[in-house]
Design a protein around this motif. Structure first.
Motif, mmCIF file in Angstrom:
data_model
loop_
_atom_site.group_PDB
_atom_site.id
_atom_site.type_symbol
_atom_site.label_atom_id
_atom_site.label_comp_id
_atom_site.label_asym_id
_atom_site.label_seq_id
_atom_site.Cartn_x
_atom_site.Cartn_y
_atom_site.Cartn_z
ATOM 1 N N LEU A 363 0.838 -1.198 0.000
ATOM 2 C CA LEU A 363 0.000 0.000 0.000
ATOM 3 C C LEU A 363 0.875 1.252 0.000
ATOM 4 C CD1 LEU A 363 -2.381 -1.199 2.849
ATOM 5 C CD2 LEU A 363 -2.819 -1.403 0.420
ATOM 6 N N GLY A 364 0.218 2.417 0.101
ATOM 7 C CA GLY A 364 0.951 3.668 0.270
ATOM 8 C C GLY A 364 1.903 3.941 -0.864
ATOM 9 N N LYS A 365 1.372 4.137 -2.069
ATOM 10 C CA LYS A 365 2.180 4.364 -3.284
ATOM 11 C C LYS A 365 3.167 3.225 -3.505
ATOM 12 C CE LYS A 365 1.604 9.328 -2.885
ATOM 13 N NZ LYS A 365 2.197 10.598 -2.515
ATOM 14 N N GLU A 366 2.756 2.016 -3.145
ATOM 15 C CA GLU A 366 3.512 0.779 -3.357
ATOM 16 C C GLU A 366 4.884 0.811 -2.695
ATOM 17 O OE1 GLU A 366 3.235 0.448 -7.538
ATOM 18 O OE2 GLU A 366 1.199 -0.353 -7.467
ATOM 19 N N ARG A 367 4.885 1.427 -1.498
ATOM 20 C CA ARG A 367 6.138 1.503 -0.751
ATOM 21 C C ARG A 367 6.078 0.696 0.532
ATOM 22 N NH1 ARG A 367 9.266 6.919 1.601
ATOM 23 N NH2 ARG A 367 10.590 5.749 3.034
ATOM 24 N N LEU A 379 4.348 -4.980 9.408
ATOM 25 C CA LEU A 379 4.412 -3.755 8.615
ATOM 26 C C LEU A 379 5.844 -3.576 8.146
ATOM 27 C CD1 LEU A 379 2.452 -1.562 11.118
ATOM 28 C CD2 LEU A 379 1.582 -2.222 8.899
ATOM 29 N N GLY A 380 6.037 -2.945 6.989
ATOM 30 C CA GLY A 380 7.398 -2.741 6.528
ATOM 31 C C GLY A 380 7.489 -1.624 5.526
ATOM 32 N N ASP A 381 8.695 -1.007 5.489
ATOM 33 C CA ASP A 381 8.997 0.031 4.517
ATOM 34 C C ASP A 381 9.932 -0.610 3.497
ATOM 35 O OD1 ASP A 381 9.918 2.141 3.079
ATOM 36 O OD2 ASP A 381 10.232 3.471 4.785
ATOM 37 N N LEU A 382 9.468 -0.763 2.260
ATOM 38 C CA LEU A 382 10.276 -1.437 1.237
ATOM 39 C C LEU A 382 11.517 -0.638 0.876
ATOM 40 C CD1 LEU A 382 7.435 -2.641 -1.159
ATOM 41 C CD2 LEU A 382 8.842 -4.079 0.273
ATOM 42 N N THR A 383 11.442 0.704 1.022
ATOM 43 C CA THR A 383 12.569 1.545 0.627
ATOM 44 C C THR A 383 13.723 1.398 1.611
ATOM 45 O OG1 THR A 383 10.911 3.065 -0.187
ATOM 46 C CG2 THR A 383 13.152 3.881 -0.102
ATOM 47 N N THR A 384 13.400 1.458 2.920
ATOM 48 C CA THR A 384 14.469 1.422 3.943
ATOM 49 C C THR A 384 14.660 0.025 4.521
ATOM 50 O OG1 THR A 384 12.859 1.948 5.658
ATOM 51 C CG2 THR A 384 13.953 3.798 4.590
ATOM 52 N N PHE A 402 -2.560 4.739 7.279
ATOM 53 C CA PHE A 402 -2.086 6.002 6.725
ATOM 54 C C PHE A 402 -0.560 5.961 6.692
ATOM 55 C CE2 PHE A 402 -6.225 6.981 8.511
ATOM 56 C CZ PHE A 402 -6.801 7.607 7.419
ATOM 57 N N PHE A 403 0.005 6.263 5.517
ATOM 58 C CA PHE A 403 1.465 6.170 5.344
ATOM 59 C C PHE A 403 2.064 7.537 5.048
ATOM 60 C CE2 PHE A 403 -0.481 2.142 3.959
ATOM 61 C CZ PHE A 403 0.130 1.279 4.844
ATOM 62 N N GLU A 404 1.402 8.643 5.520
ATOM 63 C CA GLU A 404 1.903 9.982 5.213
ATOM 64 C C GLU A 404 3.268 10.237 5.862
ATOM 65 O OE1 GLU A 404 -1.153 9.272 5.335
ATOM 66 O OE2 GLU A 404 -2.020 10.312 3.605
ATOM 67 N N ASN A 405 3.539 9.592 7.011
ATOM 68 C CA ASN A 405 4.804 9.805 7.716
ATOM 69 C C ASN A 405 5.761 8.670 7.364
ATOM 70 O OD1 ASN A 405 6.828 9.817 9.871
ATOM 71 N ND2 ASN A 405 5.485 11.309 10.857
ATOM 72 N N GLU A 406 6.995 9.018 7.001
ATOM 73 C CA GLU A 406 7.936 7.991 6.540
ATOM 74 C C GLU A 406 8.425 7.088 7.660
ATOM 75 O OE1 GLU A 406 11.139 9.606 4.334
ATOM 76 O OE2 GLU A 406 9.884 10.208 2.648
ATOM 77 N N ASN A 407 8.310 7.542 8.906
ATOM 78 C CA ASN A 407 8.883 6.777 10.021
ATOM 79 C C ASN A 407 7.863 5.914 10.744
ATOM 80 O OD1 ASN A 407 11.505 7.915 9.801
ATOM 81 N ND2 ASN A 407 10.670 9.819 10.627
ATOM 82 N N VAL A 408 6.605 6.235 10.559
ATOM 83 C CA VAL A 408 5.609 5.590 11.401
ATOM 84 C C VAL A 408 4.350 5.314 10.580
ATOM 85 C CG1 VAL A 408 4.573 7.725 12.261
ATOM 86 C CG2 VAL A 408 4.502 5.735 13.690
#
Length: 1749
Positions: A363-367, A379-384, A402-408
């Protein structure tokens, strides 16, 4: 999990060349294989060989082949490899991060025996096993090794758990040992765990168990504490060999074991909690598996073989493609590899708790990754590549992310917001909120590191629409709550989380400082706001201003610049910050002052040098000055003194700059001499304390270093002698006295006599001190000293000198104290008065001069008033009895309540002038009710009205005015006041005044005059809603005339006159505005019309461009055509839409047709390609020739239509022949048929149908019949006619159908004839089934119209006897029905009778019914309540029927309480011995004996009737089957009782038989089981009392009273039976349900019994006879012999017996003769009746000489 062979990494050799060990790196990028020739081959993750290196022996002298590599492992950071060798050494090679990096040995660990296996579970920690049985640890950091534990058995295998925190070692003796570095809270044991049956060469530690196998060909799964969970036994399988190696998947859910030519796979089933064996992977010629290595992400497994081959397998449960962008590989239930197909990057998603991953979403712009397990959320951040797993109880997939914040990640579920920081396995926090808009939640997670702050995690969110909460997520506590008065629509914390910005619905921007909890409104009309990234600079927009706060600590200092558009964003990069503004269609960048931004950032980051450098480049402005101040403060705190010095220099603080310069020189010198930080030197620290004016701290620093002199010098330099002397005293400084002298001298030199005097005083020299005080002009201090010291008071001269000085200095109070002390009260009082020390004066006067007290109190009050201490003066005036002054003081002191209290005590004249002043105060406090009351008391009602008016409380003012003014005066007053307000511009107040006196029109006029149209409209809407629309229209016209078009638009639209608005804008050439209004308010097509007019006004290409822009080109062309502007339409279509031209030609043609220009229209139709329309036009105008011409030339298909049209014309002229010919030419016979049908020419229609469309003939026939039915009478005649025709044609079936279709259309005779005709024809000509059907159809219809006889005759024609009878019955022709039944079918005779009975019943004709069915008639009488008739009729029937209805009637009477009538019924008709009547007889008996008023001569006939009925019943019982039954005996007893009662009533009529009546009452007591006991005892007692038998009367009445009490209590338990022992009076009797004797008689009895028992003259025993038994008892207690009762008295007959014929019946001779004698003397008919009854009952009387007539 399944294994799928991917590729061969290393080809096997022909002979044995086993792969000794293999390892995958932790980052999955490298794979190492060590071959038998001791070379390490390195592969990349795709299986391509990229590098290799040779290992080396511990000692070269033994040669390169002197060892084997037994263990190999990568370091956790994947940059090193540890190699364990059999030549007692471990080498650690650094291989680097990139391929081709130089390989160097960075550690080596020499051991005492061969290394057999090796693991590298954690950083710096290598664990290995030795041949001697030890398990050791090598630390790569310290380069030392140590033993973890030792055994005596060779270590054959070593493995770690999934987390790497525990190790398992397998030994040659079968022992398996477990050791933990950290048991992670599992509490599992350490040490020897299991003794496996063979050496566990294949050992794996999975999540839920330990799997071991070896040469015994068994796989055993052990539990966490070593118990056997499962065993897989392959020892009987001839194809299976020993297990050599094993590996667990990284997730611990699967285990692979290697043997010969085969890999066995075990998968853990979480649902069944056991290992399940998957299909084994069998590969021929693979030979023994010697090594296994599993890639860390679980996706690949490599197997090394005995022949040196390395095979790679794909491990996967399933694969799927997500949105064609990601590949999801499920390598285990709890592990998924997510691969980005475009970039090739991979992320391993794994549940640390081993839960099965159910579903993965990106989700979240495929990130961002989101996956669920049963109990957790991944949960995971594919970029970092930051992954989290948190406990999560599923809520049915209702979560919103909601994925507006990059850290949380923010998760919103069921009103709860949960925050999860990527990379953390705990939820960061959760709060309750209903607002899940990301603009209403702000999270900051360590976004800008600050000095002294490790972690900074803050959250701001909305608790409700007006309340913001700020939470510290680390501590989990609330650090601020903001309650706002308006709805909040945006909020954001700054990056450091110290400031919160929020905006409300009114577009006001607020700044909240979290530390100080202060809120500041910093901007109005804020349309855009944003923090500049990486700083605390704020950018906002207010209308056309761009506002920038470079220093948010000073929010009042804002830099503004004008802009012409809307801010859309911020861009920061390349050393500049730009605000992007859209101005029209272009975007303009406004550059911010990067220096100022950088300054704020540098300050936050603690880089003060950089901040100074920035400030150096700026001119001195208020903003820059604020920044220098901030920097000076922060640099001092951080002890960066050079920067602080520069700051103070810039700010112009010369002294501070110089002081800091000197301090810096000291610090620099110390730094040069001793090294280190000069700021830590004590002098520097002390000077900094001095700079902060913290001299005590500076002193403490000096004294810590024993620098006493420096501390003293500091104080001397500051002229702080006291502190200097204190330091000297404390430290015992030798120069102390010198210091004191110097201090005194300095004081004298500087003329500080007061300080010098204090110094002398402290040293005890009082006189010198006084002298100095007086010299310094301080006599008060001298006086204080004298007052404190008695020895100085004695010095009169000194005292006088001081008092004189005090009086001279006007220190009268102190002088007074002194005079009082030396006992001079007169002068003391004077001094006190002069010095206004009235308290002391009053106290002194009370003791010395009491008369002066009142004067002094007043003077004191006056003084206090002068001193403006009015409230204090009040009480003194009251003491001095000065009321007026007290009031004035109270008013002056604003002590209003006290003032009112004093005023209320005064007379009205005095008080009235003060009340209004108090009232004014309460009016100012808006306490109007109190003020009104006070104005009223002060006779100033007008002022009260004014007060209410000014306060806008018109209702109260009006109410008050109406009380004391005439209405017209009130109106004049209010209107005048309103006009005043109007002049002052206070229109709202004026309005309220006008409205209060009901003059809203004046207010409306006022608002109109001042052009306050909104208020005017408001009032019109409120007071004249009917004129509102007109007012809006009027205002619109006015404003239009003034050129105020926008305002005019508002009013026109409010008046719902959008057309006027559009016309206004059109007339002013404002087409855009006209179009906007039309589009918004004018319905679906108005704006199109305006656009069209606009385009028309432009013409040509311009019109086309405009219409294209509005997207209305096609609509405009249509509109032009609709409005007949064909030229404009042709122009537009020619320029832009050529395909529309034919359509316009068509519409033009239609227009021309409407105009009657048919030739031109024809040409246009043909141009439009619509010749058919031209044909239709000519057809319409009946120009058949032209129509045919055009049709033949251009549209041959239409020729037929022209003919049809012509035919239609002929039809209209009624020329049917011609029309028919034309239609047949046009091959349209169907139309001809329809036209004939429409014209009602059915015969022609049927003819055409028969000739041309015979298939439709039947349907047409049916339609014709339907039409005829619809047409009613006319139609019916047609049908009859048709039927006759069918009949004549011999079509009888159709004729019958036709006749049957005739329905009543007003002529029932016609209908009847038709139906009869149909029946007749069917009977004559049609087969029997059809005729039966017709008759069955016609019969009911005839019955329906009342022709019952006709219907019956029809039925009889077909032998339908039952139907014929029913027809007669329905017609109530009973005789005919009976005759038919009798003659034709006697079976139906009963049926007819039954129906006749039902008929009579339903009609209520009972008298007729009697002749038919008596019982039914009787039942009907009962239903109707006609009992007399019923009984009368029943009497004529048999005895059984009669008594059935007698019983019913009796039951009815009993229910209605008519017991006597029921008895009379049985007297009249006799009492049969029917058992079903027994209850009726018993009920009659019970009711009779219980009824009141029966103890008298008058009741005789009732008793005689009861006796006779019971006698009749008993006689009948003797003859029946019930003879001698218990019921019979009971009725015999009842008969005896009834006889006693009747005889008693007869005896009561004769005076001489009084004793007989009394005896009968006593005798009845033996039957109380059938009689109401209380009534029986009462009657017996009163009768005994009447004849003077007081003993018996007392006992019976006493018993009666006991019974009444028992009835009250509801129980007989308390009854005493001792009085009736040995009698036949029963004890067990039923308790009467109610009292049978009235209350008054009960009280009378109670009184008599009480009186008698008090007298004690009676003996409480019943009279006895010669048997020694109670005289009325039939049974003698002593012998048990039973005597017969006397028929006359009921007493026992002991002698002189007269016997009767019937056995058991006898009388006492004496009583019998007495009775006869009474009859003889009295001739009583009742007594005669008794004698008559006895004769009947007893079978005649004994022979006597008496005879009666």
């Amino acid at each position: 999990m399944q294994l799928k062979h991917l590729r061969t990494l290393l080809s096997p050799q022909d002979g044995a060349a086993k792969v000794t060990c293999m390892a995958w790196s932790q980052n999955n990028a490298k794979f190492a294989v060590c071959t038998v020739d001791r070379v390490v081959l390195l592969y990349d993750e795709h299986g391509e060989r990229r590098d290799k290196f040779s290992t080396k022996p511990a000692d070269m002298k033994y040669g390169r082949k002197s060892y084997m590599v037994k263990g190999m492992a990568f370091s956790p950071d994947s940059t090193k490899i540890a190699i364990g060798q059999t030549d007692n050494i471990i080498y650690v090679y650094k291989i680097g991060e990139d391929w081709g990096d130089k390989k160097v040995i960075c550690n080596k660990f020499i051991q005492t025996s061969a290394v057999t296996c090796l693991q590298w579970p954690a950083e710096y920690v290598i664990v290995f096993g030795l041949a001697e049985g030890k398990v050791r640890l090598a630390n790569t950091k310290t380069n030392k090794s140590s033993t973890i534990y030792g055994t005596d058995s060779y270590v054959v295998s070593l493995t770690t758990n999934c987390s790497g925190k525990g190790i398992l070692s397998g030994h040659a003796d079968g022992t398996i040992v477990r050791y933990f570095f950290d048991d992670e809270g599992s509490g599992e044991s350490q040490g020897k765990l299991v003794n496996h049956p063979c050496p566990p060469y294949a050992l794996a530690w999975a999540t839920n168990s330990i799997v071991a196998a070896g040469c015994d060909r068994r796989i055993v799964a052990y539990g966490k504490e070593g118990h056997v969970l499962q065993t897989f036994d392959y020892s009987r399988d001839p194809l299976e060999r020993e297990f050599t190696t094993a590996a667990a998947s990284p997730g611990g859910q699967s285990v692979v074991l290697g043997s010969y030519d085969r890999l066995r796979v075990l998968n853990w089933s979480p649902r069944r909690n056991i290992w399940e064996e998957a299909k084994p992977k069998e590969i021929a010629n693979l030979y023994t598996i010697t090594a296994l290595a599993w890639k860390r992400d679980g996706s690949r497994l490599c197997a090394g073989t005995l022949c040196g081959g390395v095979e790679q397998f794909d491990c996967c449960l399933r694969r799927s493609i997500y949105k064609n962008k990601f590949e999801l590989t499920y390598v285990g239930p709890s592990q998924v590899i997510v691969k980005n197909l475009s970039s090739g990057t991979r992320v391993v998603l794994k549940s640390h708790y081993g839960y099965e991953v159910e579903e993965v979403k990106i989700l979240g712009k495929e990130r961002y990754l989101v996956a669920h397990t049963s109990d957790t959320l991944l949960l995971g951040d594919l970029t970092t590549n930051r992954l989290s797993e948190v406990a999560w109880q599923g809520s049915g997939g209702n979560e919103k992310y909601f994925f507006e914040n990059e850290n949380v990640c923010m998760i919103f579920n069921a009103g709860e917001l949960t925050l999860v920081e990527y990379g953390s396995n705990d939820t960061l926090g959760s709060v309750r909120t209903e607002f899940m808009n990301p603009h209403l939640i702000s999270v900051r997670i360590n976004e800008r590191r600050q000095r002294g702050m490790e972690d900074n995690k803050k959250l701001a969110y909305l608790v409700d629409i007006k309340t913001i909460a700020i939470v510290d997520l680390i501590g989990g506590y609330n650090i601020g709550t903001i309650s706002h008065e308006s709805r909040v629509d945006w909020l954001e914390l700054n990056e450091t989380g110290h400031k919160l910005l929020f905006r409300d619905r009114k577009l006001r921007l607020h700044l909240y400082d979290i530390e100080s909890c202060s809120k500041t409104m910093i901007l109005n009309f804020c349309s855009y706001v944003q923090w500049v990234p990486g700083s605390d600079v704020l950018v906002a927009q207010n209308r056309n201003n761009l506002c920038v706060w470079y220093n948010i600590e000073a929010p009042e200092r804002v830099t503004t610049s004008s802009i012409r558009g809307d801010v859309v964003g911020l861009e920061r990069g390349g050393g500049k910050t730009e605000v992007m503004v859209t101005e029209g269609v272009t975007t303009v960048a406004y550059t911010l002052d990067e220096g100022l931004i950088e300054f704020g950032t540098a300050i936050d980051d603690g880089n003060y040098t950089r901040a100074t450098a920035f400030l150096e480049t700026l001119e001195m402005t208020p903003e820059t000055e604020a920044m220098w101040k901030t920097l000076s403060k922060l640099s001092l705190e951080a002890k960066q003194l050079h920067i602080a010095e520069r700051c103070f220099s810039a700010l112009g603080h010369v002294a501070k700059a110089r002081f800091l310069h000197e301090t810096n020189e000291i610090a620099d010198q110390v730094s040069r001499e001793y090294g280190g930080e000069g700021t830590d030197f004590y002098q520097v620290r002390a000077r900094l304390a001095m700079l902060e004016k913290n001299y005590k701290l500076a002193e403490m620093i000096f004294l810590e270093q024993n620098a006493v002199e420096e501390a003293m010098d500091m104080y001397q330099e500051l002229h702080r002698w006291d502190e200097c002397i204190a330091v000297a005293e404390a430290k015992g400084h030798p120069a102390l006295e010198k210091l004191r002298r110097g201090y005194y001298q300095w004081l004298m030199d500087t003329q500080q006599e007061e300080r010098a005097g204090e110094l002398q005083e402290s040293q005890g020299d009082g006189l010198a001190a006084i002298s100095l005080y007086l010299k310094a002009g301080l006599p008060a201090k001298a006086a204080r000293l004298v007052l404190n010291r008695e020895e100085l008071l004695a010095n009169t001269e000194l005292v006088e000198h001081i008092t004189a000085a005090l009086i001279k200095g006007e220190l009268y109070e102190r002088a007074g104290d002194l005079f009082e002390k030396i006992r001079n009260p007169q002068q003391a009082l004077e001094c006190y008065c002069k010095g206004s020390a009235f308290m002391k004066a009053v106290e002194l006067a009370r003791l010395a001069f009491p008369v002066e007290v009142v004067r002094l109190e007043e003077a004191w009050g006056d003084h206090l008033v002068q001193q403006k201490q009015l409230d204090a003066a009040i009480n003194h005036y009251i003491e001095a009895r000065c009321s007026i002054k007290a009031i004035e003081a109270a008013l002056g002191a604003r002590q209003w309540k006290k003032a009112i209290y004093i005023l209320d005590l005064q007379d009205r004249n005095t008080a009235s002038k003060y009340y209004p002043r108090v009232a004014q105060h309460y009016a100012s406090l808006q306490e109007y009710e109190i003020a009104e009351e006070l104005y009223t008391k002060g006779d100033r009602t007008k002022d009260a009205i004014d007060m209410y008016t000014q306060a806008g409380r018109w209702e109260q003012a009006h109410k008050l005015a109406m009380k004391c003014m005439r209405p017209e005066d009130v109106s004049v007053l209010y209107i005048t006041q309103a006009q005043e307000m109007e002049k002052q511009g206070k229109y709202r107040e004026a309005e309220r005044l006008y409205v209060t006196v009901e003059e809203p029109d004046l207010a409306i006029t006022m608002f109109k005059k001042h052009k306050l149209y909104d208020d005017m409209i408001r009032l019109v809407g409120k007071h004249h809603p009917d004129l509102l629309s007109d007012t809006h229209l009027h205002l619109g016209k006015e404003l239009e005339a003034e050129g105020r078009l926008q305002e005019a638009e508002y009013h026109y639209l409010e008046a719902q006159e959008w057309k006027a608005t559009v016309n206004m804008y059109r007339s002013n050439g404002l087409w855009e505005e006209a179009y906007r209004v039309a589009k918004a308010h004018g319905g679906a097509n108005a704006h199109k019309h305006v656009a069209y007019l606009w385009a028309k006004s432009l013409g040509g290409e311009a019109a086309v461009r405009l219409l294209n822009k509005l997207g209305l080109l096609e609509a405009a062309i249509d509109h032009a055509a609709d409005n007949c502007s064909f030229e404009f339409a042709f122009e537009l279509s020619r320029l832009a839409l050529k395909h529309k031209t034919p359509e316009i030609h068509l519409r033009y043609a239609m227009y021309l047709e409407d105009e009657g220009k048919f030739e031109e229209a024809e040409a246009e139709f043909i141009k439009a390609g619509k010749p058919k329309e031209a044909v239709l036009m000519f057809v319409h105008n009946q120009d058949w020739e032209a129509a045919q011409r055009v049709a033949e030339a251009h549209d041959p298909d239409s020729v037929a239509e022209v003919l049809v049209g012509q035919a239609r014309g002929a039809l209209e002229e009624k020329d049917f022949q011609k029309a028919e010919g034309l239609l047949l030419r046009a091959q349209r016979p169907g139309l001809a048929l329809n036209y004939y049908k429409e014209a009602g020419l059915w015969s022609d229609a049927l003819r055409i149908c028969k000739d041309y469309v015979p298939g439709q003939l039947e349907a047409l026939q049916e339609e014709y019949e339907r039409e005829a039915t619809k047409k009613g009478a006319r139609g019916m005649e047609g049908l009859v006619e048709q039927a006759r025709q069918w009949e004549q044609a011999g079509e009888y079936s159709r004729a019958v159908d036709c006749y049957l279709k005739v329905r009543d259309a007003g002529s029932s005779s016609l209908v009847e004839k038709c139906w009869l005709k149909a029946a007749e024809l069917s009977i004559k000509f049609l087969p029997p089934p059809r005729s039966l059907e017709v008759v069955r159809a016609v019969g009911p219809q005839l019955i329906g119209i009342g022709k019952h006889s006709a219907a019956a005759e029809l039925y009889l024609n077909l032998d339908l006897v039952k139907e014929a009878i029913d027809a007669f019955i329905e017609g109530e022709e009973w005789n005919k029905a009976k005759r038919v039944a009798k003659e034709l079918d006697p079976r139906y005779e009963d049926y007819v009778d039954q129906c006749y009975k039902e008929f009579l019943k339903s009609q209520g004709k009972v008298d007729s019914l009697v002749g038919v069915d008596v019982v039914a008639a009787l039942d009907l009488y009962v239903e109707q309540g006609q009992w007399d008739k019923c009984i009368e009729t029943a009497t004529k029937q048999n005895y059984k029927i009669l008594h059935k209805y007698v019983a019913l009637y009796a039951t009815h009477l009993i229910r209605e309480g008519g017991c006597a009538q029921a008895l009379a019924l049985y007297v009249q008709h006799g009492a049969p011995a029917n058992p079903q009547n027994f209850n009726i007889y018993k009920r009659i008996f019970t009711d009779m004996v219980s009824s009141p008023g029966t103890n008298s001569a008058e009741a005789y006939h009732s008793w005689a009737d009861l006796r006779d009925v019971l006698f009749n019943l008993c006689e009948n019982l003797v003859k029946s089957s019930e003879a001698n039954s218990p019921a019979h005996e009971e009725f015999e007893t009842m008969l005896l009782i009834a006889h006693y009662y009747a005889t008693r009533s007869a005896a009561q009529s004769v005076k001489e038989l009084e004793t007989v009546a009394a005896r009968l009452s006593v005798s009845l007591l033996r039957h109380t089981q059938l009689l109401p006991a209380d009534k029986a005892f009462y009657e017996a007692g009163t009768a005994a009392k009447a004849v003077g038998w007081e003993n018996m009367a007392f006992i019976f009445l006493n018993r009666f009273l006991d019974l009444t009490d028992a009835i009250e209590e509801g129980t007989l338990d308390a009854l005493d039976h001792s009085d009736f022992q040995d009698t036949d009076i029963p004890f067990e009797v039923p308790l009467p349900a109610k009292q049978h004797v009235p209350e008054a008689q009960r009280e009378e009895v109670r009184d008599w019994v009480l009186t008698v028992s008090m007298d004690q003259r009676l003996e409480q025993v019943l009279p006895r006879d010669e048997r020694g038994a109670y005289e009325a008892s039939l049974v003698a207690a002593s012998t048990g012999v039973r005597a017969l009762p006397c028929l006359i008295t009921g007493y026992p007959i002991l002698r002189n017996k007269i016997e009767f014929k019937r056995p058991g019946k006898a009388a006492n001779k004496k009583n019998w003769n007495k009775f006869l004698m009474a009859i003889k003397t009295s001739h009583s008919p009742m007594c005669q009746d008794v004698l008559k009854f006895i004769s009947q009952w007893c079978g005649g009387l004994p022979s006597t000489s008496f005879s009666f007539q």
